[in-house]
Scaffold this active site. Structure first.
Site, PDB file in Angstrom:
ATOM      1  N   ASP A  18       2.453  -9.533   8.599  1.00  0.00           N
ATOM      2  CA  ASP A  18       0.997  -9.676   8.458  1.00  0.00           C
ATOM      3  C   ASP A  18       0.693 -11.166   8.340  1.00  0.00           C
ATOM      4  O   ASP A  18       0.315 -11.666   7.279  1.00  0.00           O
ATOM      5  CB  ASP A  18       0.517  -8.898   7.235  1.00  0.00           C
ATOM      6  CG  ASP A  18       0.739  -7.412   7.401  1.00  0.00           C
ATOM      7  OD1 ASP A  18       0.048  -6.803   8.226  1.00  0.00           O
ATOM      8  OD2 ASP A  18       1.639  -6.864   6.736  1.00  0.00           O
ATOM      9  N   GLN A  50       5.961 -11.560   6.576  1.00  0.00           N
ATOM     10  CA  GLN A  50       5.448 -12.404   7.663  1.00  0.00           C
ATOM     11  C   GLN A  50       4.871 -11.564   8.800  1.00  0.00           C
ATOM     12  O   GLN A  50       4.226 -12.086   9.694  1.00  0.00           O
ATOM     13  CB  GLN A  50       6.564 -13.315   8.193  1.00  0.00           C
ATOM     14  CG  GLN A  50       6.878 -14.443   7.226  1.00  0.00           C
ATOM     15  CD  GLN A  50       8.224 -15.086   7.477  1.00  0.00           C
ATOM     16  OE1 GLN A  50       8.844 -14.895   8.529  1.00  0.00           O
ATOM     17  NE2 GLN A  50       8.700 -15.842   6.508  1.00  0.00           N
ATOM     18  N   GLY A 106      11.328  -2.828   5.468  1.00  0.00           N
ATOM     19  CA  GLY A 106      10.627  -4.121   5.422  1.00  0.00           C
ATOM     20  C   GLY A 106      10.134  -4.414   4.007  1.00  0.00           C
ATOM     21  O   GLY A 106      10.325  -5.511   3.477  1.00  0.00           O
ATOM     22  N   HIS A 107       9.494  -3.413   3.385  1.00  0.00           N
ATOM     23  CA  HIS A 107       9.022  -3.606   1.998  1.00  0.00           C
ATOM     24  C   HIS A 107      10.197  -3.884   1.065  1.00  0.00           C
ATOM     25  O   HIS A 107      10.121  -4.722   0.175  1.00  0.00           O
ATOM     26  CB  HIS A 107       8.308  -2.350   1.490  1.00  0.00           C
ATOM     27  CG  HIS A 107       7.027  -2.030   2.189  1.00  0.00           C
ATOM     28  ND1 HIS A 107       6.869  -0.905   2.959  1.00  0.00           N
ATOM     29  CD2 HIS A 107       5.840  -2.683   2.210  1.00  0.00           C
ATOM     30  CE1 HIS A 107       5.634  -0.876   3.434  1.00  0.00           C
ATOM     31  NE2 HIS A 107       4.989  -1.933   3.002  1.00  0.00           N
ATOM     32  N   SER A 154       4.244   0.754   8.231  1.00  0.00           N
ATOM     33  CA  SER A 154       3.934   2.126   7.810  1.00  0.00           C
ATOM     34  C   SER A 154       3.232   2.870   8.942  1.00  0.00           C
ATOM     35  O   SER A 154       3.368   4.081   9.083  1.00  0.00           O
ATOM     36  CB  SER A 154       3.040   2.114   6.576  1.00  0.00           C
ATOM     37  OG  SER A 154       3.725   1.472   5.529  1.00  0.00           O
ATOM     38  N   MET A 183       0.853  -1.199   0.000  1.00  0.00           N
ATOM     39  CA  MET A 183       0.000   0.000   0.000  1.00  0.00           C
ATOM     40  C   MET A 183       0.884   1.243   0.000  1.00  0.00           C
ATOM     41  O   MET A 183       0.435   2.330   0.380  1.00  0.00           O
ATOM     42  CB  MET A 183      -0.941  -0.015   1.200  1.00  0.00           C
ATOM     43  CG  MET A 183      -1.914  -1.202   1.125  1.00  0.00           C
ATOM     44  SD  MET A 183      -3.459  -0.954   2.002  1.00  0.00           S
ATOM     45  CE  MET A 183      -2.898  -0.747   3.652  1.00  0.00           C
ATOM     46  N   ASN A 224       4.131   3.853   0.927  1.00  0.00           N
ATOM     47  CA  ASN A 224       4.841   4.349   2.119  1.00  0.00           C
ATOM     48  C   ASN A 224       5.911   3.323   2.512  1.00  0.00           C
ATOM     49  O   ASN A 224       5.938   2.820   3.630  1.00  0.00           O
ATOM     50  CB  ASN A 224       3.862   4.624   3.273  1.00  0.00           C
ATOM     51  CG  ASN A 224       4.538   5.429   4.377  1.00  0.00           C
ATOM     52  OD1 ASN A 224       4.495   5.076   5.536  1.00  0.00           O
ATOM     53  ND2 ASN A 224       5.193   6.507   4.010  1.00  0.00           N
ATOM     54  N   HIS A 227       9.038   1.116   3.492  1.00  0.00           N
ATOM     55  CA  HIS A 227      10.134   1.155   4.461  1.00  0.00           C
ATOM     56  C   HIS A 227      11.050  -0.034   4.188  1.00  0.00           C
ATOM     57  O   HIS A 227      10.820  -0.805   3.239  1.00  0.00           O
ATOM     58  CB  HIS A 227       9.599   1.162   5.896  1.00  0.00           C
ATOM     59  CG  HIS A 227       8.580   0.085   6.165  1.00  0.00           C
ATOM     60  ND1 HIS A 227       8.899  -1.244   6.204  1.00  0.00           N
ATOM     61  CD2 HIS A 227       7.235   0.157   6.389  1.00  0.00           C
ATOM     62  CE1 HIS A 227       7.819  -1.954   6.464  1.00  0.00           C
ATOM     63  NE2 HIS A 227       6.782  -1.133   6.562  1.00  0.00           N
ATOM     64  N   GLN A 260      -2.833 -12.388   7.321  1.00  0.00           N
ATOM     65  CA  GLN A 260      -3.018 -12.034   5.901  1.00  0.00           C
ATOM     66  C   GLN A 260      -2.283 -13.047   5.004  1.00  0.00           C
ATOM     67  O   GLN A 260      -2.820 -13.505   3.997  1.00  0.00           O
ATOM     68  CB  GLN A 260      -2.478 -10.624   5.666  1.00  0.00           C
ATOM     69  CG  GLN A 260      -2.293 -10.267   4.206  1.00  0.00           C
ATOM     70  CD  GLN A 260      -1.891  -8.823   4.012  1.00  0.00           C
ATOM     71  OE1 GLN A 260      -2.710  -7.942   4.197  1.00  0.00           O
ATOM     72  NE2 GLN A 260      -0.658  -8.560   3.631  1.00  0.00           N
TER      73      GLN A 260
HETATM   74  O1  PAF Z   1      -0.144  -5.800   3.304  1.00  0.00           O
HETATM   75  C1  PAF Z   1      -0.571  -4.866   2.585  1.00  0.00           C
HETATM   76  O2  PAF Z   1       0.085  -3.855   2.381  1.00  0.00           O
HETATM   77  C2  PAF Z   1      -1.945  -4.989   1.966  1.00  0.00           C
HETATM   78  O3  PAF Z   1      -2.837  -5.626   2.807  1.00  0.00           O
HETATM   79  C3  PAF Z   1      -1.930  -5.656   0.574  1.00  0.00           C
HETATM   80  C4  PAF Z   1      -1.459  -7.110   0.649  1.00  0.00           C
HETATM   81  C5  PAF Z   1      -1.037  -4.887  -0.361  1.00  0.00           C
HETATM   82  C6  PAF Z   1      -3.341  -5.673  -0.020  1.00  0.00           C
HETATM   83  O4  PAF Z   1      -3.845  -4.384  -0.152  1.00  0.00           O
END
Ligand code: PAF
Length: 283
Positions: free
Chosen positions: A152, A150, A36-37, A188, A30, A32, A34, A155
């Site tokens: 999330d 991990q 981690g991404h 974020s 989504m 922003n 950091h 998710q």
């Molecule tokens: O983890 C996230 O940033 C969101 O939930 C995702 C997987 C991009 C879905 O919008």
């Protein structure tokens, strides 16, 4: 780095990469971004030839009164970071591209049971929103591999299950949570916290580590007692715990004496910010 905002354009770009023989990885985010991404991008780069990072603040996964309007949108900064990191392509569609007919009558993807407990209980509809947008992003980008963090954890399990159940031809890979020096999981939403709140929020991982140690040490483990102790510890640090749950690592059902692969999940509020964290362990 390529940058696209329409489904037509990203499909053309991925199609071109594929016709050159490249494998395709996607990192849905989504924005922003950091560290981690960026570690997810690194993983995608190590597994595939052409890496697409999607940046889309998905309105379907936000409930009424949540932070959709205030969610940090930092496209220029994200573009810069992705470019420096060697990502090949950024896909940042507007909501009108993803939901041209709005949300009201949109088809939804629901992963029952897994979506209903833990964070799903406190955020009804949240995982339907995630499952729906991730399915759409998979259909749009048609990646070979998709990488999720991990951090999330619930998710990740929801996405693994929908991918299996719907026979989607995507390999789901995950990367470990990156943490601040005090143990706070990178997120974020940490941007909403003052330094003093960040210091206090370190209790989340501390309590998870201590719970995991206790589970490892005790032969007859009283899981509810471990959950209560962790809740109390989080409360004492001035956070408002939503839950601490010791679960089977795959089904996310409450752990039993027979469970071998476990995850301890937690969510808590500090001020108006909701944070989540988890730790996995094998008995
Ligand atoms: O983890 C996230 O940033 C969101 O939930 C995702 C997987 C991009 C879905 O919008």
């Amino acid at each position: 780095m390529e940058q696209h905002h329409t489904i037509h354009a990203i499909r053309q770009s991925v199609g071109k990469a594929r016709s050159n023989g490249s494998t395709v990885g996607v990192v849905p985010t989504m924005g922003n971004l950091h560290e981690g991404h960026l570690s997810l991008i690194d993983r995608a780069l190590s597994m595939t030839d052409f890496v697409v990072c999607t940046l889309f603040v998905n309105p379907m996964q936000f409930g009424a009164g949540e932070d959709l309007d205030n969610y940090p949108r930092t496209l220029d900064q994200d573009r810069e970071r992705l470019q420096q990191h060697g990502c090949h392509c950024l896909f940042a569609p507007p909501a009108s591209e993803v939901y041209p007919e709005g949300l009201q009558s949109h088809t939804t993807v629901t992963v029952p049971a897994l979506s209903e407990r833990h964070c799903g209980a406190g955020r009804p509809g949240h995982f339907d929103g995630v499952a729906t947008v991730v399915t759409k992003l998979f259909n749009i980008v048609q990646p070979d591999v998709a990488i999720f963090g991990q951090k999330d954890y619930q998710q990740l399990q929801v996405i693994r299950k929908l991918t299996r159940d719907l026979c989607l031809p995507v390999t789901i890979s995950s990367a470990p949570t990156l943490r601040e020096p005090n143990g706070l999981a990178m997120s974020s939403r940490n941007g909403y916290l003052s330094q003093e709140q960040k210091d206090r929020a370190a209790v989340l991982y501390r309590s998870l580590q201590q719970s995991a140690t206790r589970i490892g040490e005790e032969s007859a483990v009283d899981f509810p007692a471990i959950e209560s102790t962790a809740m109390e510890q989080i409360r004492e640090a001035g956070l408002e715990p939503e839950y601490v749950a010791v679960c089977d690592a795959t089904t996310l059902q409450p752990a039993t004496a027979e469970s071998r692969e476990l995850v301890i999940l937690t969510a808590a509020r500090i001020g108006s910010t909701r944070l989540i964290d988890n730790i996995t362990l094998v008995r």
